[in-house]
Design a protein around this motif. Structure first.
Motif, PDB file in Angstrom:
ATOM      1  N   GLN A 123     -38.379   1.319 -34.919  1.00  0.00           N
ATOM      2  CA  GLN A 123     -37.547   0.437 -34.480  1.00  0.00           C
ATOM      3  C   GLN A 123     -38.263  -0.906 -33.888  1.00  0.00           C
ATOM      4  O   GLN A 123     -39.181  -0.672 -32.992  1.00  0.00           O
ATOM      5  CB  GLN A 123     -36.382   0.801 -33.369  1.00  0.00           C
ATOM      6  N   VAL A 124     -38.182  -1.917 -34.335  1.00  0.00           N
ATOM      7  CA  VAL A 124     -38.962  -3.261 -33.907  1.00  0.00           C
ATOM      8  C   VAL A 124     -38.097  -4.549 -33.407  1.00  0.00           C
ATOM      9  O   VAL A 124     -37.180  -5.038 -34.386  1.00  0.00           O
ATOM     10  CB  VAL A 124     -39.998  -3.708 -35.095  1.00  0.00           C
ATOM     11  N   LEU A 135     -47.196  -7.276 -42.738  1.00  0.00           N
ATOM     12  CA  LEU A 135     -46.865  -5.742 -43.197  1.00  0.00           C
ATOM     13  C   LEU A 135     -47.518  -5.751 -44.789  1.00  0.00           C
ATOM     14  O   LEU A 135     -47.989  -4.680 -45.080  1.00  0.00           O
ATOM     15  CB  LEU A 135     -45.345  -5.624 -43.334  1.00  0.00           C
ATOM     16  N   ALA A 136     -47.420  -6.697 -45.428  1.00  0.00           N
ATOM     17  CA  ALA A 136     -47.948  -6.652 -46.952  1.00  0.00           C
ATOM     18  C   ALA A 136     -49.494  -6.244 -46.943  1.00  0.00           C
ATOM     19  O   ALA A 136     -49.901  -5.541 -47.849  1.00  0.00           O
ATOM     20  CB  ALA A 136     -47.347  -8.051 -47.779  1.00  0.00           C
ATOM     21  N   ASP A 137     -50.102  -6.869 -45.903  1.00  0.00           N
ATOM     22  CA  ASP A 137     -51.429  -6.625 -45.620  1.00  0.00           C
ATOM     23  C   ASP A 137     -51.680  -4.887 -45.620  1.00  0.00           C
ATOM     24  O   ASP A 137     -52.817  -4.691 -45.793  1.00  0.00           O
ATOM     25  CB  ASP A 137     -52.456  -7.438 -44.754  1.00  0.00           C
ATOM     26  N   LYS A 138     -50.914  -4.558 -45.037  1.00  0.00           N
ATOM     27  CA  LYS A 138     -51.011  -3.000 -44.548  1.00  0.00           C
ATOM     28  C   LYS A 138     -50.280  -2.146 -45.746  1.00  0.00           C
ATOM     29  O   LYS A 138     -49.947  -0.785 -45.443  1.00  0.00           O
ATOM     30  CB  LYS A 138     -50.718  -2.743 -43.286  1.00  0.00           C
ATOM     31  N   ASP A 142     -39.776  -1.232 -44.338  1.00  0.00           N
ATOM     32  CA  ASP A 142     -40.275  -0.006 -43.766  1.00  0.00           C
ATOM     33  C   ASP A 142     -39.955  -0.030 -42.307  1.00  0.00           C
ATOM     34  O   ASP A 142     -40.429   0.861 -41.611  1.00  0.00           O
ATOM     35  CB  ASP A 142     -41.870  -0.012 -44.062  1.00  0.00           C
ATOM     36  N   ILE A 143     -39.471  -1.216 -41.742  1.00  0.00           N
ATOM     37  CA  ILE A 143     -39.176  -1.080 -40.191  1.00  0.00           C
ATOM     38  C   ILE A 143     -37.667  -1.288 -39.987  1.00  0.00           C
ATOM     39  O   ILE A 143     -37.041  -1.874 -41.048  1.00  0.00           O
ATOM     40  CB  ILE A 143     -39.869  -2.066 -39.583  1.00  0.00           C
ATOM     41  N   SER A 202     -36.188  -0.074 -27.812  1.00  0.00           N
ATOM     42  CA  SER A 202     -37.198  -0.406 -29.231  1.00  0.00           C
ATOM     43  C   SER A 202     -38.490   0.281 -28.935  1.00  0.00           C
ATOM     44  O   SER A 202     -38.968   0.027 -27.852  1.00  0.00           O
ATOM     45  CB  SER A 202     -37.267  -2.009 -29.058  1.00  0.00           C
ATOM     46  N   GLU A 203     -38.726   0.842 -30.108  1.00  0.00           N
ATOM     47  CA  GLU A 203     -40.088   1.611 -30.076  1.00  0.00           C
ATOM     48  C   GLU A 203     -41.214   0.480 -30.070  1.00  0.00           C
ATOM     49  O   GLU A 203     -42.338   0.689 -29.658  1.00  0.00           O
ATOM     50  CB  GLU A 203     -40.351   2.218 -31.210  1.00  0.00           C
ATOM     51  N   VAL A 204     -41.083  -0.941 -30.630  1.00  0.00           N
ATOM     52  CA  VAL A 204     -42.035  -1.975 -30.689  1.00  0.00           C
ATOM     53  C   VAL A 204     -41.410  -3.123 -30.480  1.00  0.00           C
ATOM     54  O   VAL A 204     -40.303  -3.240 -30.969  1.00  0.00           O
ATOM     55  CB  VAL A 204     -42.521  -1.646 -32.335  1.00  0.00           C
TER      56      VAL A 204
END
Length: 327
Positions: A129-130, A146-149, A155-156, A175-177
């Protein structure tokens, strides 16, 4: 009968004459006053601007877009705003504004998490959760990071909340992030400590998001009509940046003197958070305030991709003027 003027009177008259002759400059902030804006306050309080014959009036802002609008309208002469926002505005609105000095040569965007929750690198935000602010420019670059990774926003679980709620959401586990700027590290660190927790900070520049961010921008009208004033202002501003780096305590006091509602402690915290964006390996390589050609091109590449703008729509070299930084 003539009278002899005292030395004190002569000095007073000279000072008055100097003040009357000072060139007035309206400086546009891209947000509210704070420690990350310390150089302009130091420029005033420590007399660096006055030494260059400049009298500065500061206008607060509510984001880079508003700052750019005011500069384009000519209501402000020079100011700080995100160069990415200027690049987009150059393409979409053809604004008459030029970047004359880099301030942040690294982007301020970052993920924040609590230590011990399993988030220690960018890839770990997958499935989390962001929370983010609705208006932060970080949201524009999120898909690229996100795309770089190898991830997408799918995905979030992304939630948008008031900026003031982000810290409490992270500390309480709502929220986790969270997504916020590196200029807020000290604020969130204090909140975490109060909750008996420690902070994990994941700056996006460490994940390969190489770009310029906050920059000194000037209206083309100001540059064309008062180039000497612009050059003197850049000289004073650069000196202020260097002073803040060497004297964070005194700089925090200088900001507090002009904006007393900001505590010295909070201002110093923001100053220390901000320095890493201004003085770092990029500064060591290229110099303070410099727009290096390849990094500027990479900034436009990232901005055009994030904003879905045609890469050929802008030559980034055409929107910067390096002459005011030259001694």
């Amino acid at each position: 009968m003539s009278k002899t003027l005292s030395a004190a009177t002569v000095a007073a008259l000279l000072t008055a004459g100097s003040a009357a002759a000072a060139d007035k400059v309206v400086f546009q902030l891209d947000w509210l006053p704070g420690g990350d804006k310390a150089p302009i306050y130091v420029c005033i309080d420590k007399g660096f601007c006055a030494d260059e014959g400049i009298e500065v009036a500061i206008e607060p802002g509510r984001g880079s877009t508003e700052a750019i609008t005011r500069l384009a309208a000519g209501t402000s002469d020079v100011g700080s705003a995100d160069i990415g926002a200027l690049m987009a505005a150059k393409v979409t609105e053809k604004v008459g504004i030029t970047a004359i000095m880099s301030i942040f040569n690294k982007g301020p965007h970052a993920f924040f998490a609590i230590k011990g929750t399993g988030v220690t690198k960018i890839e770990d935000v997958k499935g989390k959760q962001v929370a983010t602010s609705p208006f932060t420019s970080s949201n524009v670059f999120l898909p690229l990071v996100l795309a770089d990774k190898g991830m997408t926003e799918a995905d979030i679980t992304l939630t948008k909340a008031d900026p003031g709620a982000l810290g409490p959401m992270l500390m309480t586990g709502a929220s986790e992030v969270i997504i916020a700027w590196m200029t807020n590290v000290s604020v969130f660190t204090k909140q975490a400590a109060s909750a008996g927790k420690e902070l994990e900070v994941l700056p996006w520049y460490s994940a390969g998001l190489d770009l310029y961010s906050a920059s000194l921008l000037a209206s083309d009208k100001f540059i064309t009509e008062r180039p000497d004033v612009a050059k003197r202002f850049v000289k004073a501003f650069k000196k202020s940046l260097e002073y803040v780096k060497s004297n964070p305590d005194e700089s925090a006091v200088a900001v507090n003197k002009i904006v007393p509602e900001l505590s010295v402690d909070d201002v110093k915290g923001a100053i220390m958070d901000t320095l890493i964006l201004e003085f770092n390996d990029v500064t060591d390589k290229d110099g303070l305030g410099v727009f290096e050609t390849a990094r500027l091109a990479e900034t436009w590449k990232r901005v055009s991709a994030a904003q879905k703008l045609e890469p050929a729509a802008l030559d980034p070299e055409a929107m910067v003027n390096r002459s005011f930084l030259a001694e």
